[in-house]
Design a protein around this motif. Structure first.
Motif, PDB file in Angstrom:
ATOM      1  N   TYR A  82      -5.955   4.627  -6.518  1.00  0.00           N
ATOM      2  CA  TYR A  82      -4.827   4.459  -7.434  1.00  0.00           C
ATOM      3  C   TYR A  82      -5.192   5.019  -8.802  1.00  0.00           C
ATOM      4  CZ  TYR A  82      -2.986   1.224  -3.915  1.00  0.00           C
ATOM      5  OH  TYR A  82      -2.530   0.664  -2.754  1.00  0.00           O
ATOM      6  N   SER A  83      -4.342   5.894  -9.320  1.00  0.00           N
ATOM      7  CA  SER A  83      -4.606   6.521 -10.619  1.00  0.00           C
ATOM      8  C   SER A  83      -4.146   5.651 -11.783  1.00  0.00           C
ATOM      9  CB  SER A  83      -3.904   7.875 -10.689  1.00  0.00           C
ATOM     10  OG  SER A  83      -2.507   7.698 -10.534  1.00  0.00           O
ATOM     11  N   PHE A  84      -3.243   4.738 -11.543  1.00  0.00           N
ATOM     12  CA  PHE A  84      -2.747   3.852 -12.594  1.00  0.00           C
ATOM     13  C   PHE A  84      -3.680   2.641 -12.714  1.00  0.00           C
ATOM     14  CE2 PHE A  84      -0.357   3.371  -8.645  1.00  0.00           C
ATOM     15  CZ  PHE A  84      -0.584   2.040  -8.315  1.00  0.00           C
ATOM     16  N   PRO A  85      -3.740   2.029 -13.906  1.00  0.00           N
ATOM     17  CA  PRO A  85      -4.614   0.870 -14.072  1.00  0.00           C
ATOM     18  C   PRO A  85      -4.161  -0.297 -13.201  1.00  0.00           C
ATOM     19  CG  PRO A  85      -3.296   1.220 -16.051  1.00  0.00           C
ATOM     20  CD  PRO A  85      -3.012   2.356 -15.131  1.00  0.00           C
ATOM     21  N   VAL A  86      -5.132  -1.054 -12.724  1.00  0.00           N
ATOM     22  CA  VAL A  86      -4.862  -2.220 -11.880  1.00  0.00           C
ATOM     23  C   VAL A  86      -5.622  -3.410 -12.443  1.00  0.00           C
ATOM     24  CG1 VAL A  86      -5.130  -3.227  -9.575  1.00  0.00           C
ATOM     25  CG2 VAL A  86      -4.505  -0.816  -9.805  1.00  0.00           C
ATOM     26  N   ILE A  87      -4.915  -4.524 -12.571  1.00  0.00           N
ATOM     27  CA  ILE A  87      -5.542  -5.776 -12.985  1.00  0.00           C
ATOM     28  C   ILE A  87      -5.282  -6.822 -11.915  1.00  0.00           C
ATOM     29  CG2 ILE A  87      -5.331  -5.248 -15.447  1.00  0.00           C
ATOM     30  CD1 ILE A  87      -2.974  -7.272 -15.551  1.00  0.00           C
ATOM     31  N   ARG A  91       0.835  -1.206   0.000  1.00  0.00           N
ATOM     32  CA  ARG A  91       0.000   0.000   0.000  1.00  0.00           C
ATOM     33  C   ARG A  91       0.869   1.255   0.000  1.00  0.00           C
ATOM     34  NH1 ARG A  91      -4.565   1.811   4.352  1.00  0.00           N
ATOM     35  NH2 ARG A  91      -5.074   3.752   3.312  1.00  0.00           N
ATOM     36  N   ARG A  92       1.879   1.288   0.870  1.00  0.00           N
ATOM     37  CA  ARG A  92       2.788   2.445   0.901  1.00  0.00           C
ATOM     38  C   ARG A  92       3.525   2.594  -0.419  1.00  0.00           C
ATOM     39  NH1 ARG A  92       4.403   0.817   6.319  1.00  0.00           N
ATOM     40  NH2 ARG A  92       6.191  -0.150   5.332  1.00  0.00           N
ATOM     41  N   HIS A  93       3.978   1.481  -0.960  1.00  0.00           N
ATOM     42  CA  HIS A  93       4.704   1.484  -2.233  1.00  0.00           C
ATOM     43  C   HIS A  93       3.823   2.055  -3.341  1.00  0.00           C
ATOM     44  CE1 HIS A  93       7.798  -0.075  -4.989  1.00  0.00           C
ATOM     45  NE2 HIS A  93       6.808  -0.497  -5.757  1.00  0.00           N
ATOM     46  N   ASN A  94       2.587   1.594  -3.433  1.00  0.00           N
ATOM     47  CA  ASN A  94       1.669   2.053  -4.474  1.00  0.00           C
ATOM     48  C   ASN A  94       1.265   3.511  -4.279  1.00  0.00           C
ATOM     49  OD1 ASN A  94       1.811  -0.424  -5.673  1.00  0.00           O
ATOM     50  ND2 ASN A  94      -0.199  -1.110  -5.000  1.00  0.00           N
ATOM     51  N   GLU A  95       1.085   3.935  -3.031  1.00  0.00           N
ATOM     52  CA  GLU A  95       0.777   5.349  -2.768  1.00  0.00           C
ATOM     53  C   GLU A  95       1.946   6.231  -3.189  1.00  0.00           C
ATOM     54  OE1 GLU A  95      -0.235   5.296   1.390  1.00  0.00           O
ATOM     55  OE2 GLU A  95      -2.289   4.636   0.983  1.00  0.00           O
ATOM     56  N   ARG A  96       3.148   5.795  -2.889  1.00  0.00           N
ATOM     57  CA  ARG A  96       4.355   6.527  -3.283  1.00  0.00           C
ATOM     58  C   ARG A  96       4.434   6.610  -4.811  1.00  0.00           C
ATOM     59  NH1 ARG A  96       7.830   3.565  -0.345  1.00  0.00           N
ATOM     60  NH2 ARG A  96       7.591   4.999   1.383  1.00  0.00           N
ATOM     61  N   LEU A  97       4.186   5.501  -5.466  1.00  0.00           N
ATOM     62  CA  LEU A  97       4.209   5.452  -6.923  1.00  0.00           C
ATOM     63  C   LEU A  97       3.163   6.395  -7.516  1.00  0.00           C
ATOM     64  CD1 LEU A  97       5.450   4.042  -9.384  1.00  0.00           C
ATOM     65  CD2 LEU A  97       3.779   2.224  -9.069  1.00  0.00           C
ATOM     66  N   GLY A  98       1.954   6.362  -6.994  1.00  0.00           N
ATOM     67  CA  GLY A  98       0.894   7.249  -7.477  1.00  0.00           C
ATOM     68  C   GLY A  98       1.248   8.715  -7.310  1.00  0.00           C
ATOM     69  N   ARG A  99       1.848   9.040  -6.179  1.00  0.00           N
ATOM     70  CA  ARG A  99       2.261  10.431  -5.918  1.00  0.00           C
ATOM     71  C   ARG A  99       3.334  10.868  -6.916  1.00  0.00           C
ATOM     72  NH1 ARG A  99       3.833   9.648  -1.152  1.00  0.00           N
ATOM     73  NH2 ARG A  99       6.066   9.710  -1.467  1.00  0.00           N
ATOM     74  N   LEU A 100       4.300  10.002  -7.177  1.00  0.00           N
ATOM     75  CA  LEU A 100       5.367  10.336  -8.116  1.00  0.00           C
ATOM     76  C   LEU A 100       4.844  10.479  -9.544  1.00  0.00           C
ATOM     77  CD1 LEU A 100       8.217   8.050  -6.759  1.00  0.00           C
ATOM     78  CD2 LEU A 100       8.100  10.548  -6.641  1.00  0.00           C
ATOM     79  N   LEU A 101       3.832   9.710  -9.894  1.00  0.00           N
ATOM     80  CA  LEU A 101       3.271   9.793 -11.249  1.00  0.00           C
ATOM     81  C   LEU A 101       2.574  11.127 -11.502  1.00  0.00           C
ATOM     82  CD1 LEU A 101       1.918   6.178 -11.738  1.00  0.00           C
ATOM     83  CD2 LEU A 101       3.779   7.288 -13.000  1.00  0.00           C
ATOM     84  N   VAL A 148       2.463   2.643 -16.063  1.00  0.00           N
ATOM     85  CA  VAL A 148       2.517   1.856 -14.833  1.00  0.00           C
ATOM     86  C   VAL A 148       1.261   1.009 -14.747  1.00  0.00           C
ATOM     87  CG1 VAL A 148       2.517   2.000 -12.313  1.00  0.00           C
ATOM     88  CG2 VAL A 148       3.953   3.550 -13.645  1.00  0.00           C
ATOM     89  N   LEU A 149       1.431  -0.213 -14.272  1.00  0.00           N
ATOM     90  CA  LEU A 149       0.329  -1.149 -14.115  1.00  0.00           C
ATOM     91  C   LEU A 149       0.425  -1.779 -12.740  1.00  0.00           C
ATOM     92  CD1 LEU A 149      -1.992  -2.810 -15.544  1.00  0.00           C
ATOM     93  CD2 LEU A 149      -0.206  -4.506 -16.031  1.00  0.00           C
ATOM     94  N   GLY A 150      -0.653  -1.728 -11.981  1.00  0.00           N
ATOM     95  CA  GLY A 150      -0.737  -2.471 -10.739  1.00  0.00           C
ATOM     96  C   GLY A 150      -1.267  -3.859 -11.053  1.00  0.00           C
ATOM     97  N   VAL A 151      -0.657  -4.879 -10.488  1.00  0.00           N
ATOM     98  CA  VAL A 151      -1.095  -6.250 -10.715  1.00  0.00           C
ATOM     99  C   VAL A 151      -1.306  -6.892  -9.353  1.00  0.00           C
ATOM    100  CG1 VAL A 151      -0.609  -8.454 -11.845  1.00  0.00           C
ATOM    101  CG2 VAL A 151       0.321  -6.334 -12.813  1.00  0.00           C
ATOM    102  N   SER A 152      -2.571  -7.051  -8.998  1.00  0.00           N
ATOM    103  CA  SER A 152      -2.887  -7.638  -7.702  1.00  0.00           C
ATOM    104  C   SER A 152      -2.709  -9.149  -7.757  1.00  0.00           C
ATOM    105  CB  SER A 152      -4.323  -7.304  -7.310  1.00  0.00           C
ATOM    106  OG  SER A 152      -4.659  -7.988  -6.117  1.00  0.00           O
ATOM    107  N   THR A 153      -2.104  -9.689  -6.729  1.00  0.00           N
ATOM    108  CA  THR A 153      -1.930 -11.139  -6.637  1.00  0.00           C
ATOM    109  C   THR A 153      -3.106 -11.776  -5.912  1.00  0.00           C
ATOM    110  OG1 THR A 153      -0.617 -10.907  -4.616  1.00  0.00           O
ATOM    111  CG2 THR A 153       0.585 -10.982  -6.708  1.00  0.00           C
ATOM    112  N   ASP A 154      -4.065 -10.965  -5.474  1.00  0.00           N
ATOM    113  CA  ASP A 154      -5.280 -11.478  -4.839  1.00  0.00           C
ATOM    114  C   ASP A 154      -6.228 -11.947  -5.939  1.00  0.00           C
ATOM    115  OD1 ASP A 154      -4.774 -10.546  -1.992  1.00  0.00           O
ATOM    116  OD2 ASP A 154      -4.617  -8.656  -3.085  1.00  0.00           O
ATOM    117  N   GLY A 155      -6.829 -13.078  -5.771  1.00  0.00           N
ATOM    118  CA  GLY A 155      -7.679 -13.628  -6.816  1.00  0.00           C
ATOM    119  C   GLY A 155      -9.088 -13.060  -6.889  1.00  0.00           C
ATOM    120  N   ARG A 156      -9.533 -12.351  -5.877  1.00  0.00           N
ATOM    121  CA  ARG A 156     -10.922 -11.887  -5.850  1.00  0.00           C
ATOM    122  C   ARG A 156     -11.050 -10.483  -6.425  1.00  0.00           C
ATOM    123  NH1 ARG A 156     -14.890 -14.118  -1.955  1.00  0.00           N
ATOM    124  NH2 ARG A 156     -15.726 -12.080  -2.429  1.00  0.00           N
ATOM    125  N   LEU A 157     -11.709 -10.394  -7.570  1.00  0.00           N
ATOM    126  CA  LEU A 157     -11.875  -9.123  -8.265  1.00  0.00           C
ATOM    127  C   LEU A 157     -12.575  -8.081  -7.397  1.00  0.00           C
ATOM    128  CD1 LEU A 157     -11.716  -7.400 -10.834  1.00  0.00           C
ATOM    129  CD2 LEU A 157     -13.856  -8.459 -11.564  1.00  0.00           C
TER     130      LEU A 157
END
Length: 170
Positions: free
Chosen positions: A111-116, A70-80, A90-99
């Protein structure tokens, strides 16, 4: 050319050829996936074909329950939001199986970047890039503008900024 010198020369050429071998494009990583690359993310934001075809994509593998992620992604979003870095895809890729779980988290955290959600089998990205299951894991899809291809763990602002600069300069 003597035999030892020739052997050294052939070994050097083989080594250079290995370095010159092109990394697969982001699109090619989905080649065995029946539906191809995703055309939308978990919030139904469109991911156009050019996103996958042009240059590298910086992918961050993460899990909803991971505070480091979460901290990593927030930092990434802020930098973008910095104009000089915004050109990197940038693409977020969740390893959780539940959409639904992932969708709720992305909405909540903005998150402003796309996430799959990472696929399985032929459609799984993380397994194609690294045998490590650690999250967060930041990887280049396509030719990595800097080495290594995948970097495990939470990254600092400066390290992420450096990666984003490499991606936006291509």
């Amino acid at each position: 050319m003597t035999l030892p010198c020739r052997s050294w020369w052939l070994a050097a050429v083989a080594l250079l050829a290995g370095f010159a071998q092109a990394a697969p494009t982001a699109e090619a990583l989905f080649a065995r996936c029946p539906d191809g690359p995703p055309t939308s993310d978990v919030l139904n934001r469109t991911i156009d074909a050019g996103f996958w075809r042009t240059g590298p994509v910086l992918a961050v593998f993460w899990s909803v329950d991971c505070a480091f992620c979460r901290r990593h992604n927030e930092r990434l979003g802020r930098l973008l939001r910095e104009p000089a870095l915004a050109a990197t895809r940038v693409l977020g890729v969740s390893t959780d199986g539940r959409l639904d779980t992932v969708r709720n988290a992305v909405q909540k955290w903005g998150y402003s970047f796309p996430v799959i959600v990472d696929g399985s089998g032929a459609c799984g990205l993380q397994a194609q890039l690294t045998p490590r299951k650690l999250v967060p894991m930041t990887c280049w899809l396509g030719a990595a503008p800097a080495q290594p291809r995948c970097i495990p763990g939470e990254m600092s602002d400066d390290d992420l900024r450096g990666l984003l600069r490499h991606g936006s300069s291509r």
